[in-house]
Design a protein around this motif. Structure first.
Motif, PDB file in Angstrom:
ATOM      1  N   ASN A   1       0.807  -0.907  -0.058  1.00 65.08           N
ATOM      2  CA  ASN A   1       0.062  -0.157   0.001  1.00 65.08           C
ATOM      3  C   ASN A   1       0.991   1.283   0.076  1.00 65.08           C
ATOM      4  O   ASN A   1       0.658   2.376  -0.749  1.00 65.08           O
ATOM      5  CB  ASN A   1      -1.028   0.024   1.057  1.00 65.08           C
ATOM      6  N   THR A   2       2.053   1.094   0.885  1.00 68.24           N
ATOM      7  CA  THR A   2       2.845   2.405   0.581  1.00 68.24           C
ATOM      8  C   THR A   2       3.637   2.736  -0.497  1.00 68.24           C
ATOM      9  O   THR A   2       3.588   3.828  -0.918  1.00 68.24           O
ATOM     10  CB  THR A   2       3.838   2.221   1.993  1.00 68.24           C
ATOM     11  N   CYS A   3       3.880   1.531  -0.995  1.00 69.36           N
ATOM     12  CA  CYS A   3       4.663   1.761  -2.489  1.00 69.36           C
ATOM     13  C   CYS A   3       3.595   2.328  -3.577  1.00 69.36           C
ATOM     14  O   CYS A   3       3.950   3.136  -4.308  1.00 69.36           O
ATOM     15  CB  CYS A   3       5.198   0.422  -3.028  1.00 69.36           C
ATOM     16  N   THR A   4       2.389   1.834  -3.272  1.00 73.58           N
ATOM     17  CA  THR A   4       1.286   2.177  -4.397  1.00 73.58           C
ATOM     18  C   THR A   4       1.033   3.880  -4.195  1.00 73.58           C
ATOM     19  O   THR A   4       0.817   4.535  -5.151  1.00 73.58           O
ATOM     20  CB  THR A   4      -0.112   1.453  -4.021  1.00 73.58           C
ATOM     21  N   SER A   5       0.978   4.314  -2.715  1.00 76.04           N
ATOM     22  CA  SER A   5       0.665   5.635  -2.388  1.00 76.04           C
ATOM     23  C   SER A   5       1.886   6.465  -2.989  1.00 76.04           C
ATOM     24  O   SER A   5       1.896   7.527  -3.636  1.00 76.04           O
ATOM     25  CB  SER A   5       0.574   5.576  -1.076  1.00 76.04           C
ATOM     26  N   ARG A   6       3.273   5.918  -2.657  1.00 78.30           N
ATOM     27  CA  ARG A   6       4.296   6.680  -3.288  1.00 78.30           C
ATOM     28  C   ARG A   6       4.425   6.916  -4.682  1.00 78.30           C
ATOM     29  O   ARG A   6       4.798   7.795  -5.406  1.00 78.30           O
ATOM     30  CB  ARG A   6       5.551   5.909  -2.737  1.00 78.30           C
ATOM     31  N   ALA A   7       3.901   5.717  -5.398  1.00 79.43           N
ATOM     32  CA  ALA A   7       3.937   5.609  -6.867  1.00 79.43           C
ATOM     33  C   ALA A   7       2.759   6.642  -7.268  1.00 79.43           C
ATOM     34  O   ALA A   7       3.159   7.376  -8.459  1.00 79.43           O
ATOM     35  CB  ALA A   7       3.381   4.342  -7.247  1.00 79.43           C
ATOM     36  N   LEU A   8       1.696   6.748  -6.554  1.00 81.87           N
ATOM     37  CA  LEU A   8       0.642   7.818  -7.124  1.00 81.87           C
ATOM     38  C   LEU A   8       1.336   9.213  -6.822  1.00 81.87           C
ATOM     39  O   LEU A   8       1.151  10.043  -7.824  1.00 81.87           O
ATOM     40  CB  LEU A   8      -0.357   7.737  -6.263  1.00 81.87           C
ATOM     41  N   VAL A   9       1.959   9.387  -5.908  1.00 83.45           N
ATOM     42  CA  VAL A   9       2.548  10.880  -5.565  1.00 83.45           C
ATOM     43  C   VAL A   9       3.683  11.207  -6.518  1.00 83.45           C
ATOM     44  O   VAL A   9       3.592  12.018  -6.951  1.00 83.45           O
ATOM     45  CB  VAL A   9       3.170  10.835  -4.216  1.00 83.45           C
TER      46      VAL A   9
END
Length: 206
Positions: A116-124
């Motif tokens: 989830n963190t990686c997904t959020s960082r990818a979105l950012v």
């Protein structure tokens, strides 16, 4: 756990077989004692020697029975201890299995959190790239507008018609900007006059 259960069942079967063997041997000893007594009685030996022989045989057979009983009791104790050790090992194995399951669940949760963190960082990161592209586009647009106003050496190398056309466009843009400034000055003066008029009316009322 299935292997431990089979081993416990095997030990219990061994204990049952041992008890059965003990009962068979006791019956055999009793039969032997009975045959000995019957033999002595048939021989007609009813004297003290026969009585002593019978008592001695009974005593020996009794000691043999007690010894055999003690051996079986010791064997039973050893089997009980082994059974208890197997149960303890089984409980420890269950506890370790639960601990491993809890640990696996914990790592799965941490993995999901990291995903989830990686997904959020990818979105950012994607949002930042988009914003950067917008800034680059705006910067290029502003640079183009600024370059249009500048009188660069390469522009002076253009033909007379091109220079005249650019000069006309430049003067037209300057004139449009001047008109906007003049219109804004008029608006400001009107606002100042209205404010002064309102202030005078207020002072008269006071």
């Amino acid at each position: 756990s299935d292997v431990l259960a089979e081993e416990v069942q095997y030990l219990r079967q061994m204990l049952a077989d041992s008890n059965e063997e003990k009962n068979i041997q006791v019956a055999m000893i009793r039969d032997e004692m009975q045959r000995t007594i019957e033999l002595l009685m048939k021989q007609g030996d009813q004297g003290s020697a026969g009585q002593e022989l019978v008592e001695r045989l009974l005593k020996d057979q009794g000691q043999a029975l007690e010894q055999r009983k003690a051996e079986y009791e010791m064997q039973k104790i050893q089997l009980d201890k082994r059974d208890e050790a197997v149960r303890t090992l089984h409980d420890a194995n269950d506890l370790k299995s639960r601990e491993l399951d809890d640990c696996a669940a914990c790592y799965e949760q941490r993995l999901r959190d990291m995903e989830n963190t990686c997904t959020s960082r990818a979105l950012v990161a994607q949002q930042l790239r988009n914003a950067n592209q917008s800034l680059v586009s705006e910067s290029k647009r502003l640079e183009a507008r600024l370059a249009w106003w500048e009188v660069k050496d390469e522009r002076l190398l253009a033909s007379e018609s091109a220079l005249s056309e650019w000069e006309f466009d430049l003067l037209k843009a300057v004139h449009a900007s001047t008109n906007k400034l003049a219109a804004r000055r008029v608006e400001l003066r009107l606002e100042q006059a209205a404010a002064a008029q309102a202030e005078r009316v207020t002072c008269r009322i006071c």
